[in-house]
Design a protein around this motif. Structure first.
Motif, PDB file in Angstrom:
ATOM      1  N   SER A 224       0.750  -1.199   0.042  1.00  0.00           N
ATOM      2  CA  SER A 224      -0.001   0.079  -0.033  1.00  0.00           C
ATOM      3  C   SER A 224       1.022   1.249  -0.111  1.00  0.00           C
ATOM      4  CB  SER A 224      -0.977   0.041   1.221  1.00  0.00           C
ATOM      5  OG  SER A 224      -1.591  -1.134   1.086  1.00  0.00           O
TER       6      SER A 224
ATOM      7  N   ASP B 291       0.170   5.652  -0.059  1.00  0.00           N
ATOM      8  CA  ASP B 291      -0.960   6.712   0.497  1.00  0.00           C
ATOM      9  C   ASP B 291      -2.235   6.993  -0.547  1.00  0.00           C
ATOM     10  OD1 ASP B 291       0.712   7.431   2.450  1.00  0.00           O
ATOM     11  OD2 ASP B 291       1.722   9.242   1.300  1.00  0.00           O
TER      12      ASP B 291
ATOM     13  N   ARG C  84      -6.869   3.520  -3.243  1.00  0.00           N
ATOM     14  CA  ARG C  84      -6.750   3.327  -1.465  1.00  0.00           C
ATOM     15  C   ARG C  84      -7.750   4.457  -0.969  1.00  0.00           C
ATOM     16  NH1 ARG C  84      -1.886   2.992   2.709  1.00  0.00           N
ATOM     17  NH2 ARG C  84      -3.210   2.518   4.524  1.00  0.00           N
ATOM     18  N   LYS C  85      -9.040   4.298  -0.420  1.00  0.00           N
ATOM     19  CA  LYS C  85     -10.028   5.085   0.121  1.00  0.00           C
ATOM     20  C   LYS C  85     -10.472   4.462   1.258  1.00  0.00           C
ATOM     21  CE  LYS C  85     -11.910   5.919  -4.667  1.00  0.00           C
ATOM     22  NZ  LYS C  85     -13.038   6.017  -5.455  1.00  0.00           N
ATOM     23  N   THR C  86     -10.670   5.415   2.367  1.00  0.00           N
ATOM     24  CA  THR C  86     -10.963   5.312   3.471  1.00  0.00           C
ATOM     25  C   THR C  86     -12.667   4.861   3.360  1.00  0.00           C
ATOM     26  OG1 THR C  86      -9.671   6.850   4.566  1.00  0.00           O
ATOM     27  CG2 THR C  86     -11.485   6.163   5.902  1.00  0.00           C
ATOM     28  N   LEU C  87     -12.870   3.872   4.270  1.00  0.00           N
ATOM     29  CA  LEU C  87     -14.426   3.327   4.167  1.00  0.00           C
ATOM     30  C   LEU C  87     -15.181   4.436   4.775  1.00  0.00           C
ATOM     31  CD1 LEU C  87     -16.087   0.835   3.955  1.00  0.00           C
ATOM     32  CD2 LEU C  87     -15.847   0.215   6.451  1.00  0.00           C
TER      33      LEU C  87
ATOM     34  N   SER D 161     -18.069   6.884   6.714  1.00  0.00           N
ATOM     35  CA  SER D 161     -18.597   6.707   7.755  1.00  0.00           C
ATOM     36  C   SER D 161     -20.201   6.924   7.486  1.00  0.00           C
ATOM     37  CB  SER D 161     -18.090   7.540   8.903  1.00  0.00           C
ATOM     38  OG  SER D 161     -18.737   7.368  10.166  1.00  0.00           O
TER      39      SER D 161
ATOM     40  N   THR E  56     -11.435  -7.704  10.444  1.00  0.00           N
ATOM     41  CA  THR E  56     -10.652  -6.533  10.611  1.00  0.00           C
ATOM     42  C   THR E  56      -9.432  -6.852  11.710  1.00  0.00           C
ATOM     43  OG1 THR E  56     -12.281  -5.718  12.249  1.00  0.00           O
ATOM     44  CG2 THR E  56     -12.487  -5.061   9.716  1.00  0.00           C
TER      45      THR E  56
ATOM     46  N   ARG F  34      -9.242  -4.043   0.773  1.00  0.00           N
ATOM     47  CA  ARG F  34     -10.404  -2.978   0.074  1.00  0.00           C
ATOM     48  C   ARG F  34     -11.712  -3.086   0.421  1.00  0.00           C
ATOM     49  NH1 ARG F  34     -12.626  -4.106  -5.146  1.00  0.00           N
ATOM     50  NH2 ARG F  34     -12.377  -6.193  -5.773  1.00  0.00           N
ATOM     51  N   TRP F  35     -12.613  -2.301   0.113  1.00  0.00           N
ATOM     52  CA  TRP F  35     -13.761  -2.404   0.303  1.00  0.00           C
ATOM     53  C   TRP F  35     -14.812  -2.332  -0.656  1.00  0.00           C
ATOM     54  CZ3 TRP F  35     -16.450   2.181  -0.420  1.00  0.00           C
ATOM     55  CH2 TRP F  35     -15.567   3.300  -0.653  1.00  0.00           C
TER      56      TRP F  35
END
Length: 327
Positions: free
Chosen positions: A212, A214, A235-238, A240, A257, A264-265
């Motif tokens: 990974s 950034d 790469r992305k943040t899940l 909220s 987790t 990834r999601w």
């Protein structure tokens, strides 16, 4: 390691125990030690029965407390005590010592796999995974088979197995050297990589690679110093959202987790349901990522079904989730 390798290691350790004059000169102690080292080589994996409950419990606890420091101290005492009841003439101290060595070696060799163990509990719950030896390593297994055959044919077991473990030790060092070369090659291929996960396969020079930066996740294979990247994902943040927050509280998703360091999601609107899927990137197989966690959240933010584990097709995943393929 796999069960078969643990079994042959236990038998080999029984041969090495012949170096102990108390063992080799007393039939009762010899029989007790032979049983003790074999049972000791297998007993930490008794937590495999957790799979009968569900995958979430198994993933979170396999190689956990049964491989911990207290367990390594407890198993030999328990095994030696039971065997002493069955063979009261056996020397308890020597029985315990060789059984302890068998249990210790089981836990010790497991830390070299990519799965790892929680061998530092209770001081740390961190998973210790050096990741240089595949769960089943054919070279290590073949070494043991050759040693056992030599013993059957009349070779001295102590000399045979000590020599064998000398070669296996050199083999371990060679695996470290190859992994180090692969890691340098990964950084040369992906200069901005932050997190790099390198996992062994059954082939000496072939390794799984997940890394990974950034901005991206990379998945590929390494053969020696040659690295091939098969997939790249942003790469992305899940996000909220109420749906993802509900999914992250599910026991299957939490088990995933707790175990997966790089994934990834995807979020899919299924009408009445929202699917939250987490996909481990370390185990790519034939363009498929089999280790996943999936949760279906309804409009009232209830997780109506979920699953985590190894799935090699969408049809099988649908069956696990008890949904129709087109729903």
């Amino acid at each position: 390691m796999d069960t078969g390798t643990h079994i042959v290691m236990g038998i080999a350790l029984g041969g090495i125990a012949m170096v102990d004059p108390v063992v080799s000169n007393d039939a009762y102690t010899l029989n007790a030690v032979a049983a003790g080292v074999l049972v000791g080589s297998l007993i930490p994996d008794i937590d495999t029965v957790l799979k009968l409950r569900n995958n979430a419990v198994y993933i979170r606890h396999h190689r956990g407390i049964t491989h911990s420091i207290p367990a390594v101290l407890m198993w030999p005492i328990l095994i030696a005590f039971i065997l002493r009841l069955l063979l009261p003439e056996a020397n308890f101290l020597h029985l315990w010592a060789w059984t302890f060595l068998a249990v210790f070696l089981h836990v010790f060799v497991d830390i070299f796999n990519s799965y790892g163990t929680q061998a530092l509990r209770p001081f740390s719950n961190k998973w210790v995974a050096i990741s240089v030896i595949n769960t089943f390593d054919p070279i290590i297994f073949i070494f043991h088979v050759i040693g056992l055959l030599a013993w059957v044919l009349g070779a001295d077991p102590v000399i045979t197995f000590l020599t064998m473990y000398g070669f296996i030790t050199l083999y371990y060092f060679s695996r470290f050297a190859v992994k180090s070369a692969v890691k340098r090659a990964v950084y040369n291929t992906i200069p901005d990589a932050k997190d790099v996960f390198i996992a062994p396969t059954m082939r000496f020079f072939q390794w799984r690679v997940a890394a990974s930066s950034d901005t991206c996740h990379y998945v590929g294979r390494a053969y020696g110093r040659s690295v091939t990247i098969y997939d790249r994902f942003d790469r992305k943040t899940l996000p909220s959202t109420p749906q993802t927050e509900a999914a992250l509280k599910d026991k299957n998703v939490q088990a995933f987790t707790s175990f997966s360091p790089i994934y990834r999601w995807s979020i899919t609107d299924m009408g009445e349901l929202c699917e939250v899927r987490l996909i481990d990137l370390r185990y790519r197989s034939k363009a498929y990522y089999p280790f996943v966690a999936v949760a279906h959240v309804d409009k009232e933010l209830n997780v109506v079904n979920s699953y985590t584990g190894w799935i090699f097709s969408e049809d099988k995943l649908h069956k696990k989730l008890n949904i129709m393929p087109n729903s």
